[in-house]
Scaffold this motif. Structure first.
Motif, mmCIF file in Angstrom:
data_model
loop_
_atom_site.group_PDB
_atom_site.id
_atom_site.type_symbol
_atom_site.label_atom_id
_atom_site.label_comp_id
_atom_site.label_asym_id
_atom_site.label_seq_id
_atom_site.Cartn_x
_atom_site.Cartn_y
_atom_site.Cartn_z
ATOM 1 N N HIS A 140 -3.853 -5.956 -4.989
ATOM 2 C CA HIS A 140 -3.389 -7.327 -4.720
ATOM 3 C C HIS A 140 -4.035 -8.226 -5.767
ATOM 4 O O HIS A 140 -5.226 -8.550 -5.686
ATOM 5 N N ARG A 165 -8.567 -13.940 -2.558
ATOM 6 C CA ARG A 165 -8.415 -13.992 -1.104
ATOM 7 C C ARG A 165 -8.174 -15.420 -0.632
ATOM 8 O O ARG A 165 -7.693 -15.625 0.494
ATOM 9 N N ASN A 166 -8.522 -16.398 -1.455
ATOM 10 C CA ASN A 166 -8.341 -17.797 -1.079
ATOM 11 C C ASN A 166 -7.107 -18.422 -1.725
ATOM 12 O O ASN A 166 -6.938 -19.641 -1.711
ATOM 13 N N SER A 167 -6.256 -17.580 -2.290
ATOM 14 C CA SER A 167 -5.047 -18.068 -2.953
ATOM 15 C C SER A 167 -4.086 -18.703 -1.946
ATOM 16 O O SER A 167 -4.198 -18.485 -0.730
ATOM 17 N N GLN A 185 -1.309 -15.198 0.421
ATOM 18 C CA GLN A 185 -2.285 -14.226 0.893
ATOM 19 C C GLN A 185 -1.602 -13.122 1.688
ATOM 20 O O GLN A 185 -0.471 -13.267 2.149
#
Length: 350
Positions: free
Chosen positions: A52, A56-58, A61
């Motif tokens: 991926h 993780r804070n995109s 998600q």
């Protein structure tokens, strides 16, 4: 002697036409070659892809990460969990979080390199560490000291009683444990050391480690309070790092049944080995754990001559850091264990 293979060893492997029984590595539950586990992993690769490529804070998600983190938190008894790309990364993220917040970090002798940097307080003996922590507490600093250690140690008084920790005023300390060799192996159904460490009553507890050993997942984990995990999630070192493979994380999230069954097999194998081992004092081991360390290099060669290969390598350079260990896994058959026990009896008679 080293062996360069083109396949995963499992419980046996063949090299130069000779079949060896393998009693090494860290695949304690045997999941890395478990057919059902691998089938699920392959299906998840097709569904989620191999990686991926986003934070993780995109703003886009994958929900599977939080789903599996909830499963891991419940499995271990923690309030919350975060996963990372590796166990080493988990340790470094945790170290960055605590160091940037101004905590002074004290390392138990021999603790894993993932938890430390050169500027941290490090000690030759546990007594030196105890003396330093007690003196530090007398200074009445604004932040409690942080003690970092490996939950499973083959050379110190840790699991399962943690006598050294109990000798300290734990209500004034933050504990940080690397549970790479505990999760999947010890604790209720392989839940690791979080629950037993939490019961010690420290001011706060954080646990991290690798999921690539017993749980066969190329990833790391961090356990703690919900507030602590949210604070770590907002750190640049977490937000800026790529997450673990989504296929691997999804597979782990659905593998609780396999973990439970394999853990039962592992416990039975370890119990059988110990019940029939004639010279347990020859080894350094933790009650209920699958690793049995020793320092006699002659035994390594003797075992090899009887088609048994154990863990044997220089962990961090230099002979003083050589790791020599017999590892029992869930994959081993009763015949494997009887063969190992018979060879050990022959060695001790010689």
């Amino acid at each position: 002697m080293s062996f360069l293979l083109n396949h995963n060893p499992g419980r046996v492997f063949t090299h130069d036409g000779v079949e060896y029984r393998y009693f090494g590595g860290t695949s304690y539950l045997g999941l890395q070659t478990h057919p059902d586990f691998l089938k699920t992993f392959a299906e998840n690769i097709l569904h989620y892809g191999s990686s991926h490529g986003a934070s993780r804070n995109s703003n886009v998600q994958l929900g599977l990460y939080e789903e599996t983190e909830k499963v891991l938190a419940q499995f271990t008894g923690a309030e919350a969990c975060l996963t990372t790309s590796s166990g080493f990364m988990a340790g470094q993220i945790l170290r960055d979080y605590l160091g940037s917040a101004g905590y002074d970090l004290f390392h138990f002798p021999g603790s894993h390199a993932a938890l430390r940097v050169a500027s941290d307080f490090q000690f030759e003996t546990s007594e030196d560490l105890r003396f330093s922590i007690l003196n530090y507490l007398k200074k009445k600093t604004s932040k409690p000291p942080v003690l970092l250690f490996d939950s499973i140690s083959f050379s110190s008084d840790h699991f399962p009683d943690y006598a050294f920790l109990k000798s300290l005023p734990l209500d004034q300390l933050i504990l940080v444990a690397d549970d790479s060799h505990g999760i999947g192996v010890v604790g209720e159904e392989g839940s690791g050391c979080y629950a037993s460490l939490k019961a010690l009553g420290a001011k706060d507890l954080l646990v991290c480690g690798s999921l690539a050993k017993a749980l066969a997942t190329p990833s790391g984990f961090i356990l703690g309070s919900s507030a602590g995990m949210e604070a770590i999630r907002q750190r640049p070192v977490f937000a800026g790092a790529s997450p673990a493979s989504p296929a691997a994380i999804a597979t782990l999230g659905s593998a609780v049944k396999h973990i439970s069954l394999q853990h039962q097999k592992l416990k039975a194998n370890v119990s059988y080995f110990l019940e029939n081992l004639k010279n347990p004092e020859f080894f350094q081991f933790n009650p209920g754990h699958a690793g049995f360390n020793f320092s006699d290099r002659r035994l390594v060669n003797y075992l090899k001559d009887h088609q048994i290969i154990v863990t044997d390598f220089e962990y961090a350079g230099g002979g003083a850091n050589r790791l020599t260990r017999i590892v029992i896994t869930a994959l081993h058959t009763r015949e494997d264990l009887d063969h190992l026990l018979g060879v050990l009896r022959g060695y001790f008679r010689s």
